[in-house]
Design a protein around this motif. Structure first.
Motif, PDB file in Angstrom:
ATOM      1  N   LYS A 192      26.511 -21.683  50.658  1.00 55.91           N
ATOM      2  CA  LYS A 192      25.462 -20.711  50.971  1.00 55.91           C
ATOM      3  C   LYS A 192      26.063 -19.404  51.486  1.00 55.91           C
ATOM      4  O   LYS A 192      25.629 -18.304  51.105  1.00 55.91           O
ATOM      5  N   GLN A 195      27.534 -17.433  48.597  1.00 49.92           N
ATOM      6  CA  GLN A 195      26.485 -16.776  47.817  1.00 49.92           C
ATOM      7  C   GLN A 195      25.979 -15.511  48.527  1.00 49.92           C
ATOM      8  O   GLN A 195      25.755 -14.473  47.901  1.00 49.92           O
ATOM      9  N   ASP A 199      26.257 -11.551  47.327  1.00 44.96           N
ATOM     10  CA  ASP A 199      25.099 -10.648  47.323  1.00 44.96           C
ATOM     11  C   ASP A 199      25.421  -9.355  48.072  1.00 44.96           C
ATOM     12  O   ASP A 199      25.051  -8.255  47.632  1.00 44.96           O
TER      13      ASP A 199
END
Length: 232
Positions: A192, A195, A199
């Motif tokens: 997580k 990711q 971003d």
């Protein structure tokens, strides 16, 4: 009346007479103004500013100076400005309040910095973009630190479990299954975080332009290679 008060009185009359002469008033009017101001200063004693204004207006009306309206108004304004602006000074001398000690505080005044010329300034849109980039870079660094911490945490946990199993008869498959379950939550958190880091980098590249987009693609490839090289 002491010498100091005499001097103040003479100066007051002199200033009004010289003003009248410089304005080109008739000599008859100048003589009347001199006589009026001699009496006026004495009458100012103990009066408030509002009372001083009324007194001056009353004296000017009583004098009936042979002057046109414009000159009468100019004289009125001059006497008003002199008496009102120096009201406290006149009251102090007329009431004998001399040689008084006053306490003064010297305060330092810090002027605001001089602004840069417009040619050296920063456009509002550019400034806002720079602010967003600073925030993204700070979040980027924080996320990288989080990923590093999670990796170290998983490594330490695996090492601790391995050391605890030494000397025990444990089936290999069961051992690996137990290790996978132990670090599963940490690995999910790491995925997580990665990711979210990607971003952030994409958002930075969209602000910085196509040159920096290639750096993000390189980061993607490196990350993909790193993940594919890990044993299943």
């Amino acid at each position: 009346m002491g010498p100091t008060k005499d001097y103040l009185h003479q100066e007051f009359v002199y200033e009004n007479v010289m003003y009248s002469v410089q304005r080109g008033f008739p000599w008859s009017a100048v003589a009347q103004i001199a006589s009026m101001t001699k009496e006026l200063l004495h009458d100012l004693k103990g009066l408030e500013k509002s009372e001083v204004i009324s007194l001056i207006q009353r004296h000017l009306v009583q004098c009936q100076l042979p002057l046109p309206h414009a000159q009468q108004k100019a004289l009125h304004d001059f006497i008003m400005e002199t008496c009102v602006c120096h009201h406290r000074l006149y009251q102090a001398f007329l009431n004998g309040e001399i040689n008084l000690k006053h306490t003064h505080s010297h305060l330092e005044i810090c002027a605001p910095p001089c602004p840069l010329p417009l040619c050296e300034g920063t456009d509002v849109a550019t400034m806002e973009k720079q602010q967003v980039l600073r925030e993204l870079k700070a979040a980027d660094a924080e996320k990288m630190s989080e990923i590093h911490r999670l990796k170290e945490q998983a490594k330490e946990q695996l090492t601790a479990e391995l050391q605890a199993s030494l000397g025990k008869k444990v089936h290999l498959h069961a051992f690996l299954q137990a290790q996978g379950d132990a670090v599963k939550d940490i690995l999910m958190q790491e995925i997580k975080a990665i990711q979210e880091l990607l971003d952030l980098k994409l958002r930075q590249s969209s602000l910085l332009g196509p040159v920096h987009s290639s750096n993000v693609l390189w980061f993607f490839k490196k990350l993909s290679t790193s993940n594919s090289s890990k044993p299943n």
